[in-house]
Design a protein around this motif. Sequence first.
Motif, mmCIF file in Angstrom:
data_model
loop_
_atom_site.group_PDB
_atom_site.id
_atom_site.type_symbol
_atom_site.label_atom_id
_atom_site.label_comp_id
_atom_site.label_asym_id
_atom_site.label_seq_id
_atom_site.Cartn_x
_atom_site.Cartn_y
_atom_site.Cartn_z
ATOM 1 N N THR A 150 34.473 33.089 124.012
ATOM 2 C CA THR A 150 34.725 32.240 124.859
ATOM 3 C C THR A 150 33.997 30.918 124.583
ATOM 4 O O THR A 150 32.669 31.104 124.345
ATOM 5 N N PHE A 151 34.393 29.898 124.493
ATOM 6 C CA PHE A 151 33.676 28.543 123.902
ATOM 7 C C PHE A 151 34.001 27.314 125.129
ATOM 8 O O PHE A 151 35.204 27.258 125.637
ATOM 9 N N VAL A 152 32.785 26.630 125.216
ATOM 10 C CA VAL A 152 32.913 25.408 126.267
ATOM 11 C C VAL A 152 32.748 24.188 125.344
ATOM 12 O O VAL A 152 31.729 24.116 124.482
ATOM 13 N N ILE A 153 33.505 23.427 125.397
ATOM 14 C CA ILE A 153 33.338 21.956 124.640
ATOM 15 C C ILE A 153 33.351 20.790 125.695
ATOM 16 O O ILE A 153 34.384 20.792 126.561
ATOM 17 N N ASN A 154 32.246 20.090 125.838
ATOM 18 C CA ASN A 154 32.254 18.798 126.555
ATOM 19 C C ASN A 154 33.256 17.914 125.942
ATOM 20 O O ASN A 154 33.133 17.629 124.812
ATOM 21 N N THR A 155 34.246 17.278 126.925
ATOM 22 C CA THR A 155 35.007 16.315 126.519
ATOM 23 C C THR A 155 34.816 15.038 127.430
ATOM 24 O O THR A 155 34.303 15.177 128.396
ATOM 25 N N PRO A 156 35.330 13.938 127.004
ATOM 26 C CA PRO A 156 35.305 12.905 127.588
ATOM 27 C C PRO A 156 35.771 13.126 129.143
ATOM 28 O O PRO A 156 36.887 13.931 129.557
ATOM 29 N N PRO A 157 35.139 12.529 130.191
ATOM 30 C CA PRO A 157 35.551 12.743 131.698
ATOM 31 C C PRO A 157 36.905 12.263 132.221
ATOM 32 O O PRO A 157 37.513 11.226 131.628
ATOM 33 N N LYS A 158 37.621 12.979 132.825
ATOM 34 C CA LYS A 158 38.732 12.810 133.420
ATOM 35 C C LYS A 158 39.985 12.270 132.502
ATOM 36 O O LYS A 158 40.800 11.482 132.909
ATOM 37 N N ASN A 159 39.903 12.986 131.231
ATOM 38 C CA ASN A 159 40.942 12.703 130.412
ATOM 39 C C ASN A 159 41.560 13.882 130.086
ATOM 40 O O ASN A 159 41.353 14.485 128.930
ATOM 41 N N VAL A 160 42.482 14.497 130.589
ATOM 42 C CA VAL A 160 42.813 15.923 130.727
ATOM 43 C C VAL A 160 43.768 15.906 129.089
ATOM 44 O O VAL A 160 44.112 16.976 128.217
ATOM 45 N N VAL A 161 44.419 14.752 128.933
ATOM 46 C CA VAL A 161 45.311 14.633 127.447
ATOM 47 C C VAL A 161 44.482 15.025 126.402
ATOM 48 O O VAL A 161 44.727 15.594 125.584
ATOM 49 N N LEU A 162 43.375 14.149 126.437
ATOM 50 C CA LEU A 162 42.431 14.104 125.385
ATOM 51 C C LEU A 162 41.731 15.473 125.268
ATOM 52 O O LEU A 162 41.611 15.962 124.210
ATOM 53 N N ALA A 163 41.447 15.974 126.355
ATOM 54 C CA ALA A 163 40.677 17.326 126.316
ATOM 55 C C ALA A 163 41.668 18.300 125.686
ATOM 56 O O ALA A 163 41.238 19.166 125.162
ATOM 57 N N ARG A 164 42.858 18.426 126.032
ATOM 58 C CA ARG A 164 43.970 19.445 125.600
ATOM 59 C C ARG A 164 43.886 19.145 124.108
ATOM 60 O O ARG A 164 44.276 20.070 123.280
ATOM 61 N N LEU A 165 43.949 17.815 123.633
ATOM 62 C CA LEU A 165 44.037 17.626 122.093
ATOM 63 C C LEU A 165 42.914 18.251 121.543
ATOM 64 O O LEU A 165 42.912 18.809 120.401
ATOM 65 N N ILE A 166 41.719 17.943 121.921
ATOM 66 C CA ILE A 166 40.321 18.595 121.292
ATOM 67 C C ILE A 166 40.635 20.178 121.288
ATOM 68 O O ILE A 166 40.185 20.645 120.301
ATOM 69 N N GLY A 167 41.021 20.390 122.441
ATOM 70 C CA GLY A 167 41.272 21.988 122.381
ATOM 71 C C GLY A 167 42.071 22.660 121.416
ATOM 72 O O GLY A 167 41.911 23.622 120.673
ATOM 73 N N LEU A 168 43.303 21.791 121.269
ATOM 74 C CA LEU A 168 44.344 22.243 120.044
ATOM 75 C C LEU A 168 43.584 22.265 118.801
ATOM 76 O O LEU A 168 43.994 23.153 118.055
ATOM 77 N N HIS A 169 42.873 21.293 118.619
ATOM 78 C CA HIS A 169 42.266 21.104 117.272
ATOM 79 C C HIS A 169 40.866 22.077 117.000
ATOM 80 O O HIS A 169 40.671 22.477 115.832
ATOM 81 N N SER A 170 40.457 22.442 118.141
ATOM 82 C CA SER A 170 39.289 23.624 117.894
ATOM 83 C C SER A 170 39.925 24.954 117.980
ATOM 84 O O SER A 170 39.062 25.828 117.686
ATOM 85 N N SER A 171 41.238 24.993 118.265
ATOM 86 C CA SER A 171 41.754 26.569 118.456
ATOM 87 C C SER A 171 41.679 27.043 116.844
ATOM 88 O O SER A 171 42.150 26.359 115.890
#
Length: 102
Positions: free
Chosen positions: A58-79
Motif C-alpha cells: 500500500t502506498f500513499v501519495i499526497n496530491t494537490p488538494p481537491k483535484n480528483v482528476v489530477l490525483a487519478r492521473l498521478i495514480g495511473l503514472h505511479s502504478s
Amino acid sequence: MPDTSISIIIPFFRAIAHIDTLSDSINSQTLQPSEVIILNNDPDINILPSDFNLSVPTFVINTPPKNVVLARLIGLHSSSSKYIAFLDADDQWYPEKLETQI
C-alpha cells in the motif's frame, strides 16, 4: 500464465470515516490486487499506509488538494500493474469485483 496484476487507485479526500469499510472491501477480494495506491488530496490530514491495514503493498501519495482528476492521473503514472481499478474512498466492492473485472 497471463499477467493479472491489478493496481487499485483510490482518491482520498475527507474519508477517514470510511477507512475500515474500504479496507475490508479490498481485503475480501477473491483476486487480490498487486498494490493499492491511495491518493491523499486532503492537505488537512496525514495518512499512512498502515492506517488501512491492507494485506497487499500500500502506498500513499499526497496530491494537490481537491483535484480528483489530477490525483487519478498521478495514480495511473505511479502504478506498476497491467490493470487498473478505480475505487472511491466512500465505496465498497462485492468480493468478486476484481476477479470479474479480469
